[in-house]
Design a protein around this motif. Sequence first.
Motif, PDB file in Angstrom:
ATOM      1  N   HIS A  78      23.205  10.800  38.779  1.00 46.04           N
ATOM      2  CA  HIS A  78      22.317   9.745  39.284  1.00 46.04           C
ATOM      3  C   HIS A  78      21.915  10.028  40.725  1.00 46.04           C
ATOM      4  O   HIS A  78      20.750   9.840  41.112  1.00 46.04           O
ATOM      5  N   LYS A  79      22.845  10.524  41.514  1.00 47.75           N
ATOM      6  CA  LYS A  79      22.548  10.811  42.917  1.00 47.75           C
ATOM      7  C   LYS A  79      21.748  12.103  43.082  1.00 47.75           C
ATOM      8  O   LYS A  79      20.714  12.120  43.780  1.00 47.75           O
ATOM      9  N   ASN A 126      17.885  10.983  42.305  1.00 46.27           N
ATOM     10  CA  ASN A 126      17.701  10.425  43.652  1.00 46.27           C
ATOM     11  C   ASN A 126      18.160   8.971  43.733  1.00 46.27           C
ATOM     12  O   ASN A 126      17.553   8.143  44.423  1.00 46.27           O
ATOM     13  N   ASN A 145      21.030   5.744  44.306  1.00 46.26           N
ATOM     14  CA  ASN A 145      21.954   5.323  45.353  1.00 46.26           C
ATOM     15  C   ASN A 145      22.903   4.287  44.781  1.00 46.26           C
ATOM     16  O   ASN A 145      22.850   3.963  43.582  1.00 46.26           O
ATOM     17  N   SER A 181      22.571   2.358  41.082  1.00 48.68           N
ATOM     18  CA  SER A 181      23.551   2.730  40.052  1.00 48.68           C
ATOM     19  C   SER A 181      24.063   1.533  39.274  1.00 48.68           C
ATOM     20  O   SER A 181      24.530   1.672  38.146  1.00 48.68           O
ATOM     21  N   GLU A 189      28.193  -0.243  42.598  1.00 51.01           N
ATOM     22  CA  GLU A 189      28.211   0.296  43.955  1.00 51.01           C
ATOM     23  C   GLU A 189      29.549   0.935  44.330  1.00 51.01           C
ATOM     24  O   GLU A 189      29.585   2.049  44.856  1.00 51.01           O
ATOM     25  N   PHE A 192      30.074   4.154  42.360  1.00 50.86           N
ATOM     26  CA  PHE A 192      29.158   5.191  42.833  1.00 50.86           C
ATOM     27  C   PHE A 192      29.673   5.821  44.121  1.00 50.86           C
ATOM     28  O   PHE A 192      29.696   7.040  44.258  1.00 50.86           O
ATOM     29  N   GLN A 193      30.083   5.001  45.065  1.00 44.81           N
ATOM     30  CA  GLN A 193      30.575   5.504  46.350  1.00 44.81           C
ATOM     31  C   GLN A 193      31.831   6.349  46.174  1.00 44.81           C
ATOM     32  O   GLN A 193      32.004   7.379  46.838  1.00 44.81           O
ATOM     33  N   THR A 241      30.875   9.796  44.150  1.00 43.85           N
ATOM     34  CA  THR A 241      29.945  10.711  44.822  1.00 43.85           C
ATOM     35  C   THR A 241      30.396  11.048  46.235  1.00 43.85           C
ATOM     36  O   THR A 241      29.624  11.622  47.011  1.00 43.85           O
ATOM     37  N   CYS A 253      29.897  14.588  46.946  1.00 43.74           N
ATOM     38  CA  CYS A 253      28.550  15.095  46.673  1.00 43.74           C
ATOM     39  C   CYS A 253      27.653  14.848  47.879  1.00 43.74           C
ATOM     40  O   CYS A 253      26.839  13.924  47.895  1.00 43.74           O
ATOM     41  N   ALA A 287      24.432  18.269  46.359  1.00 42.82           N
ATOM     42  CA  ALA A 287      23.290  17.760  45.594  1.00 42.82           C
ATOM     43  C   ALA A 287      22.238  18.849  45.407  1.00 42.82           C
ATOM     44  O   ALA A 287      21.676  19.025  44.314  1.00 42.82           O
TER      45      ALA A 287
END
Length: 337
Positions: A12-13, A17, A19, A23, A26, A29-30, A33, A36, A41
């Motif tokens: 997704h990141k 592109n 964030n 996503s 949150e 995701f943090q 990633t 990453c 990326a």
Amino acid sequence: SCEVRPECMVIHKALENGNAESSGAESVFQLETSKCGDNAANYIRGWMHALGEEQRTILQAEQSELTGLTLTIVHQIEGSSRTEYGFLVAPVPTTNGKPDIHASTDPTKYLAAGDTAIFSNSLGHEAVCTAHITFVGHDGRLTMITEQPMFDPVSNERITDEYWLNTKGVQYSFSCRKHSSVSSLSVAKGGIMGIVTRQPGKWLDMIVNDKPPAFSEHPDAQLCSMLAKRKLPMTSSQIGAAKKIFQAKDFVLVLGMPGTGKTASIAQIICCMANAGKKVLVSAYTNSALDNLIEAILDQGQTVMRLGRASTCSEVVAAKCIPDGNLGANAYADALK
């Protein structure tokens, strides 16, 4: 928790592109990633683009290939989320429509457990599904798993438990061929993603962030002594490359133009390591490259076990071949003795 959650968030990141907000999760995701960064990326985007281009090239070539196998369903087991089917390879028909009893019905010549295969109707004109092969036997049996039930190519109805029982006397014939681009490139894509999502920080830093690999101050004395005693000659550049390998704690990248002796040098290095009691795993981008190296190692009297199908190997290497995916741990252990 979802087993592919890290990959989903990184994709997704890096590829979408996205964030944390887009996503929809949150905090997840943090977390997933966190490794990453921009370099990672860009690394993922570059490799996925390159592999995508290669897959398109392979698919264009595959369109001209003949269908590999004709299959008949012998049983079907419905699961909670996936469907497993069993097949029996039917004799290959001749031009007059009668079965050719001399034609091979051994699917191990075409498929192996772990392959992705495309199933089509009996004429091979209409794709029915893409499936993951779970077992392939020399007796003509194979099993596969699909995410959704297959459908009857005549009635276009899904083949579920109930439908199967109601049409038990009917034989459903399909064609099947290995989807080589999916089988090989999906492994490559998984490896690229795994560097960012699964690998320790050291490998991520070296492969993605260009951190130099580590080396010992001096090459391994035992291996250098064994190399010096080898009867086959090596140039000063080849010896230098070998000593650098004997110093490596992480990895070494050895570059050389065609004909500079890379295969011969690698064979010498592997023989030294084997004689020192080390086990060496060798991989290559193509079967022919791997077979050339194995033949060079065999010429020096070393024991080799080749993982794969004999039909994809050279005649010399085929005798050392252990079918991939169809043997248990004990069989592999016996082969190594």
